[in-house]
Scaffold this active site. Structure first.
Site, short mmCIF file in Angstrom:
data_model
loop_
_atom_site.label_atom_id
_atom_site.label_comp_id
_atom_site.label_asym_id
_atom_site.label_seq_id
_atom_site.Cartn_x
_atom_site.Cartn_y
_atom_site.Cartn_z
N SER B 142 0.88 -1.10 0.01
CA SER B 142 -0.03 0.15 0.05
C SER B 142 0.91 1.27 0.03
CB SER B 142 -0.91 -0.16 1.20
OG SER B 142 -2.14 0.64 0.93
N ASP B 294 -8.47 -7.13 -4.00
CA ASP B 294 -8.35 -5.86 -3.75
C ASP B 294 -9.21 -4.89 -4.29
OD1 ASP B 294 -7.35 -3.49 -2.91
OD2 ASP B 294 -5.11 -4.34 -3.05
N HIS B 323 -7.75 -5.67 0.16
CA HIS B 323 -6.34 -5.30 0.38
C HIS B 323 -5.84 -5.48 1.41
CE1 HIS B 323 -3.79 -1.91 -0.29
NE2 HIS B 323 -3.92 -1.24 0.75
#
Lengths: 355, 355
Positions: B142, B294, B323
């Site tokens: 991320s 995700d 995610h």
């Protein structure tokens, strides 16, 4: 009562003396704002009921303009089209902005919980008051589609065909989560607010969240990408803020809370039996429409509805625009509905007109 | 300065005299909180840098515990593992809770804009201060993965391999939209707030929104469905509220705004040239990992990264958890990283140790 947003001058209001809600609460002198297009035939069986979504109004010819017209899905020369503002909303039907009979101030956050079935029961009172004997079609998307399913289950003998679009037989944890995040603003639901200073920021924030869920990654990428506006912000930020501002100019914060809870409470199985069995009991021909890019009500969910409802036809609306495609792609959707209505009429003829 | 949340006693702090940000602002006496595991070898080339995500801290052995251990992806017997809290955060590194040198009060909302490159430049100062000559691997998911890409581009001669996970080469309109909706609370970003009464409700609401984006429909359906808790609410509502409460106990509202803006500003092409060309210029072997469920950084985006980065291997982490799988599925992710590191070492040997 006043409406939060603009209401067409063509809107009429029926007052229903009493409505008993699923919660047990009895509402008195319930006003239901509605519009009609075309006229009821002598058999009183050409009515088509349009059910609106979360922040919609009775002005279906405005938000579903592409569906209206000669030879289209909703043809006022053939159909007696009816659309009413749902219970708990703010476009003329009784909701949090209304004043309780005999009381001095509006319901505000004390407006009772409303189920989709309550919404449909009020519509039923309206439809009966209009002299309608049969509904040739009940259709709607999202919250509108939930009403469609409940119509088929609550009044099976009155409904000839249904078209639930981009919707759900029971609101998923995913959708309830989206709703709850939108209700998270603290100035929102837990008390009275000054009508001169409503929790507009909370409502705007809720709309910004909702707008993401109504579109799709591809839709936002194609439209905005990383484009920057004149003030140095990203265009997608300005777009969401604009959507937030637009809603607070036309919608009531408490009505938003009531109707998101209405959607969350939706479960056709509640009090009736197993979910699958209940859907399998629907007798009407059904056109189930899913949007291939819908984040909220994915096509898998629509395919499941179509699999369970015995007389159903499934159609995918191909669009990059996500859930909102049921509004944006009105022309394509309209064609599917025209085809469906034609097929329903043909099967009726071949059955010897034995309805 | 104080940290918003708990910081491990093992955390150390380095003070960097000066850091010039991309915005032109010069920060003085910048503190960077960090942790290390294992020791630096005599060649000073066994360092591995772990980059954390939005609300992470230097305690990588806590939030990525599955990756640590003998024979695992991060092996303190082999690696000198480093993880530092990012600039603009609140776990010991300079951020909105810090007091500007010579000032009386914390930066609060006046903390300057921080880019991913600023974050990486501060990490670089730390890594150099620790005597590191080469980084055997830079990895993160991320926001952490954005740092990984910037490491490869800002300090190509220092980085031997990279593993960007569930991330982006440039933040999409979709992701910026999610960020903006989280920043929509009015008490949030537009002024000073009483440190005794921070805009906790806004931060909690932001986290509730974020948690939806971090999971997936399937994940929420499997865990909650329409289950109701003891108070008559849906369990998924209580879960989101709990996640909101947990974050406000450990994170600073202004740091949240700063770091979501950091992510939104991320674009490896900015100031360097065409996006695709910049990614094609990355020279390190790369392990690009996507999560098949995700919502925020879909696997298509990961596949694109892998297609553009010349020396990359692509791996899909199969998980229903969206995610957050990059944190939840640590064991499976660790295996991929172990395999990748083995392959990198083998190709180095077969190249005759010519690094």
């Amino acid at each position: 009562m006043k409406a939060a947003g603009p209401v067409s001058p063509a809107t009429r209001v029926l007052t229903v003396p009493e409505l008993r809600l699923d919660s047990g609460t009895v509402l008195r002198d319930v006003e239901v704002a509605y519009r009609t297009w075309g006229g009821l035939n002598s058999a009183a069986d050409n009515a088509v009921l349009v059910c609106h979504a979360l922040t919609g109004s009775a002005d279906a010819d405005s938000w579903w303009a592409d569906l209206f017209g000669s030879g289209r899905a909703l043809d006022p020369h053939r159909d007696f089209v009816i659309c009413s503002n749902v219970l708990g909303s703010c476009y003329g039907t009784t909701g949090p902005l209304s004043t309780r009979p005999g009381a001095a101030r509006p319901y505000g956050p004390e407006f009772p919980d409303v189920t989709v079935r309550d919404v449909v029961r009020l519509q039923h009172a309206l439809v009966r008051a209009l002299g309608v004997r049969r509904l040739a079609l009940v259709l709607g998307g999202s919250l509108g589609g939930m009403q469609v399913l409940e119509w088929a289950l609550l009044y099976p003998a009155m409904v000839d065909a249904i078209a639930p679009i981009a919707t759900s037989g029971r609101h998923s944890a995913w959708c309830i989560g989206w709703s709850e995040a939108q209700r998270a603003d603290p100035n929102w639901n837990d008390g009275w607010f000054d009508p001169q200073a409503p929790p507009l920021a909370g409502l705007a924030a809720a709309r910004m969240i909702a707008m993401i869920s109504y579109r799709s990654r591809a839709s936002l990428e194609a439209r905005f990408g990383r484009a920057v506006d004149g003030r140095g912000g990203f265009e997608v930020e300005g777009y969401l803020q604009h959507q937030g501002r637009k809603l607070i100019a036309r919608f009531d914060a408490n009505a938003y809370v009531v109707l998101t809870r209405t959607m969350d409470s939706h479960d056709v199985g509640a009090g009736r039996g197993a979910y699958e069995t209940v859907l399998r009991g629907i007798r009407q021909p059904a056109l189930v429409v899913g949007v291939d890019s819908d984040v909220l009500y994915p096509i898998e969910e629509q395919a499941e509805l179509a699999r369970l409802i015995p007389g159903s036809t499934y159609a995918t609306l191909r669009s990059p625009h996500g859930h909102d495609a049921f509004l944006i792609e009105g022309a394509a959707l309209g064609e599917r509905i025209v085809d469906f209505r034609r097929a329903v009429a043909a099967s009726r003829l071949s059955a010897g007109g034995a309805a």
